[in-house]
Design a protein around this motif. Sequence first.
Motif, PDB file in Angstrom:
ATOM      1  N   ASP A 131      16.140 -46.831 -14.752  1.00 40.38           N
ATOM      2  CA  ASP A 131      17.566 -46.816 -15.090  1.00 40.38           C
ATOM      3  C   ASP A 131      18.075 -48.221 -15.378  1.00 40.38           C
ATOM      4  O   ASP A 131      18.884 -48.435 -16.290  1.00 40.38           O
ATOM      5  N   SER A 135      19.692 -49.514 -18.932  1.00 37.83           N
ATOM      6  CA  SER A 135      21.035 -50.093 -18.912  1.00 37.83           C
ATOM      7  C   SER A 135      21.044 -51.499 -19.509  1.00 37.83           C
ATOM      8  O   SER A 135      21.961 -51.857 -20.258  1.00 37.83           O
ATOM      9  N   LYS A 138      21.400 -51.999 -23.273  1.00 32.04           N
ATOM     10  CA  LYS A 138      22.715 -51.777 -23.878  1.00 32.04           C
ATOM     11  C   LYS A 138      23.535 -53.060 -23.938  1.00 32.04           C
ATOM     12  O   LYS A 138      24.561 -53.121 -24.617  1.00 32.04           O
TER      13      LYS A 138
END
Length: 453
Positions: A131, A135, A138
């Motif tokens: 995760d 993330s 981005k």
Amino acid sequence: MRIVIDGAGEVGSHLAKMLRTESNEVVVIDQDRDRLNRLLSYTDVEVVEGNPSSLKVLRQAEVGKADLFIAVYPFATHEVNIVCALLAKKLGAAKVIVRVSDEDFLTPENTLMFKEMGIELMFYPEKTAADEIVSSLKHAATSELMEFARGRLQISTFKLDEDSPLVDNKLSEFILKVSPDESQKFRIIAISRGEETIIPKLETKFLLGDQIFTISRRDGAEVLVKYFGKEDLEIKRVMILGGTSISVMVARNLSRQIESVKIIEKDKERCIELSAILPDNVLIVNGDGRNSDFLYDEAIKDYDAFIALTGKDEENVLACVVAKKFGVPRTIAEVENVEYVKLAEEMGVDKVINKKLISAARIFKFTLSGKARFVRYMSGTDAEVIEYTVAPGSAVTKCPISELKFPRNAIIGGIIRGNESMIAVGDTRIEAYDRVAIFAMPEAVKEVDRLFK
């Protein structure tokens, strides 16, 4: 606080060392004497040799008196950890935490079921690492980014390179360049330089290679990118080295968001397995990613990001260095040896993922007051980022921030009040039920925690 850790493997040993430095009473259970001896060689904890699922051993470790029981036994199935945790709870442990190795355990309904059984937290380090990687892609202009309240406040890390306009400027000189409107959108909260983390003063000078930690409102992100001389990159094509469980989770997630995902795996049988479990738009290639000619043939120059997840630290770091030489803008390496993290960053790896640090942060929250909502470690510093919900009547509500006797090695970064987010300054007053983001060195955490009780 009395803490009992089930397992002296890599995660358990790291937790024992970290939690012991916080003046906790730490007991570690393991049936492997060599693992216990290695742990005792560098940290002062109590050890109990034996099978952690044995009631006799658990009673010997006095788990009934434990404020926190952590089940992280190495090379064991998560069923073993779950049984140990449930036994510890039944014997009287106040809170229990379990490491698992299956995403299915983390679904909301299953998490609720285990909470009803008495397990306060279940964590899957590989899932958390995956995760984190997704993330970070981005927000490619930053080395690392942490969001509070769905991005209304953000802590970002920027590395100063030769093109950065901040290099050789003092903080006081930089402040003069920032407009009054912009100054309300962000704040520089810390500098990581070599082995040192600095809470900057007005006379502090920024140097080439510094890692700068900032806090900003959502509308401050573009301002930060401008002042740090960075360029926000849109990630459309990603190459992943290694077909590990983290790679699978990252590839599956990215395949729903970007144009192209390619996994390089040298084991042919594993390639067949990956092809069967991953979406059709994830390309699996059998080959040796350590070979730069092979990477060139696989058009590595055309990719926006390169992620090295082989399970071997040295291979991951060196592969990222090669990717940088080919011109890949964004590189991410999994590095499990905490001692290598700083070295990897110095060698030019844009982001380093360490499962032990990620897991430790989640667990450390349970050693603080109930008002600590969130704890996180960031690469390049020993500091902790903590989010507190302010209790009515707590010390931080008594006066403006400038008049608080706040620890020298900690700083209040920002505040979320209802739907409003703000950067904390000297005359800011903290109110009950505010959510407050704190950046603190380890030695200051307990003192900070007392101010929020």
